[in-house]
Scaffold this active site. Sequence first.
Site, PDB file in Angstrom:
ATOM      1  N   LYS A  12       2.656  -3.630   6.495  1.00  0.00           N
ATOM      2  CA  LYS A  12       2.977  -3.690   5.058  1.00  0.00           C
ATOM      3  C   LYS A  12       4.480  -3.450   4.861  1.00  0.00           C
ATOM      4  O   LYS A  12       5.126  -4.143   4.077  1.00  0.00           O
ATOM      5  CB  LYS A  12       2.162  -2.656   4.277  1.00  0.00           C
ATOM      6  CG  LYS A  12       0.672  -2.965   4.202  1.00  0.00           C
ATOM      7  CD  LYS A  12       0.389  -4.210   3.386  1.00  0.00           C
ATOM      8  CE  LYS A  12      -1.085  -4.504   3.285  1.00  0.00           C
ATOM      9  NZ  LYS A  12      -1.374  -5.803   2.656  1.00  0.00           N
ATOM     10  N   TYR A  68      -1.197  -0.690  10.649  1.00  0.00           N
ATOM     11  CA  TYR A  68      -1.461  -1.329   9.354  1.00  0.00           C
ATOM     12  C   TYR A  68      -0.312  -1.059   8.372  1.00  0.00           C
ATOM     13  O   TYR A  68       0.231  -1.980   7.748  1.00  0.00           O
ATOM     14  CB  TYR A  68      -2.791  -0.809   8.798  1.00  0.00           C
ATOM     15  CG  TYR A  68      -3.010  -1.121   7.335  1.00  0.00           C
ATOM     16  CD1 TYR A  68      -3.236  -2.428   6.911  1.00  0.00           C
ATOM     17  CD2 TYR A  68      -2.979  -0.107   6.372  1.00  0.00           C
ATOM     18  CE1 TYR A  68      -3.431  -2.711   5.559  1.00  0.00           C
ATOM     19  CE2 TYR A  68      -3.176  -0.384   5.027  1.00  0.00           C
ATOM     20  CZ  TYR A  68      -3.394  -1.687   4.626  1.00  0.00           C
ATOM     21  OH  TYR A  68      -3.579  -1.960   3.291  1.00  0.00           O
ATOM     22  N   SER A  89       0.828  -1.199   0.000  1.00  0.00           N
ATOM     23  CA  SER A  89       0.000   0.000   0.000  1.00  0.00           C
ATOM     24  C   SER A  89       0.864   1.251   0.000  1.00  0.00           C
ATOM     25  O   SER A  89       1.926   1.292   0.639  1.00  0.00           O
ATOM     26  CB  SER A  89      -0.864   0.004   1.261  1.00  0.00           C
ATOM     27  OG  SER A  89      -1.489   1.252   1.421  1.00  0.00           O
TER      28      SER A  89
END
Length: 337
Positions: free
Chosen positions: A154, A150, A126
Amino acid sequence: MASTVLVTGGTGYIGSHIAVALAAAGHVPVLLDDFSNSEHAVVDRVRELAGVAVTCVEGDVRDTALLRRVFHDHPVTAVIHCAGLKAVGESEARPLAYYDVNVNGSLRLAEVMGEAGVNRLVFSSSATVYGQPDVLPVDEQAALRPHSVYGRTKRQTEEFLRDLARANPNWHIAILRYFNPAGAHPSARIGEAPRGRPNNLVPLMCRIAAGEYPELSIHGSDWPTPDGTGIRDYIHVQDLAEGHVAALAWLAQHAGARTINLGLGRGYSVLEVIAAFEKACGRVLAKAFGPRRPGDVACYYADATRAEREMGWRATRALDAICADAWRWQQAGGRYR
Ligand code: NAD
Ligand code: UFG
């Protein structure tokens, strides 16, 4: 060349569009999903659009015994790894779950791929790994400063994959950094179906236009941008899905781990997105300025030239198409049940 491709998270928003794009390119998708954030009805919709038999295995990407069975039962030659948890706010409250599913899930998958001799992997990363970039458009060499748990899961998974490829030159890995995926398949048979109140701008506007929620809160009017609202790079989910097909073809020829931005390459402000959506749906949305949302950044959009130069892919669908397709999906119900 046609091949059997395992899509983890294959019944999710992006995975389902990838599965259909794979079939359109002559590949055979095999889906793996635990349905923690998707509906069983997606599978039939994917089969309908794919026009071919699509196997779906129900289970957890951390379950190595299950993964071994999948690689034993199907002639998988490549994996597109979309399974993961993606709610930024929830990740702050549930770091254990986010690291376990996102990082550990990727470790377990790579472990079993290694055992099975499958060495081609496309990973859903992302653009959130960049945080607020110093320079725009943001290219793949920019510093990684994710603002959320989050985003850090990643970044860690990306680092692991780069280490893996450094240690073993047999790996062919594409790390794809998605900007803001939005829109739906033009058939309106598959699309984004968040449970409860959507957090993201486009699905929330769909439900407000459909009368499910009263008003859009614009998160901040004082960002350092021309109109004071946040700027993002919205990429049509169909373009994104086709980007994965291009990445697979490219991977066949390229060893190592390569990071590639998938974006349109230009940014739109929240006010511009609202205007485009109002045009697409023919309604005026009730909206009001509210405070900034914690963790948001002012502005980012992709330098998308590496994808075009190296993989021969670029996004072609503009914001109007994103809004029109999202609204068509909403008018068809915007849900699977
Ligand atoms: P999604 O939630 O619709 O899809 C993810 C799928 O993974 C779901 O179907 C869910 O049921 C499944 N899943 C979750 N945990 C699992 C597990 N332990 N085992 C097996 N399946 C599991 O999300 P999406 O928007 O389709 O995102 C797909 C990927 O792309 C995710 O990795 C996400 O982090 C990444 N991504 C998404 C966006 C976005 O804005 N949608 C942006 C950048 C990156
Ligand atoms: N926004 C509003 N009101 C809302 C929702 C969003 O004003 O009700 C604004 C946001 O402040 C932001 C823009 O609309 O300026 C886009 O917000 P989204 O929530 O749609 O998307 P984000 O850019 O915050 O995040 C998305 C994904 C993340 C991913 C990130 C990085 O949700 O999973 O892009 O690419 F990590």
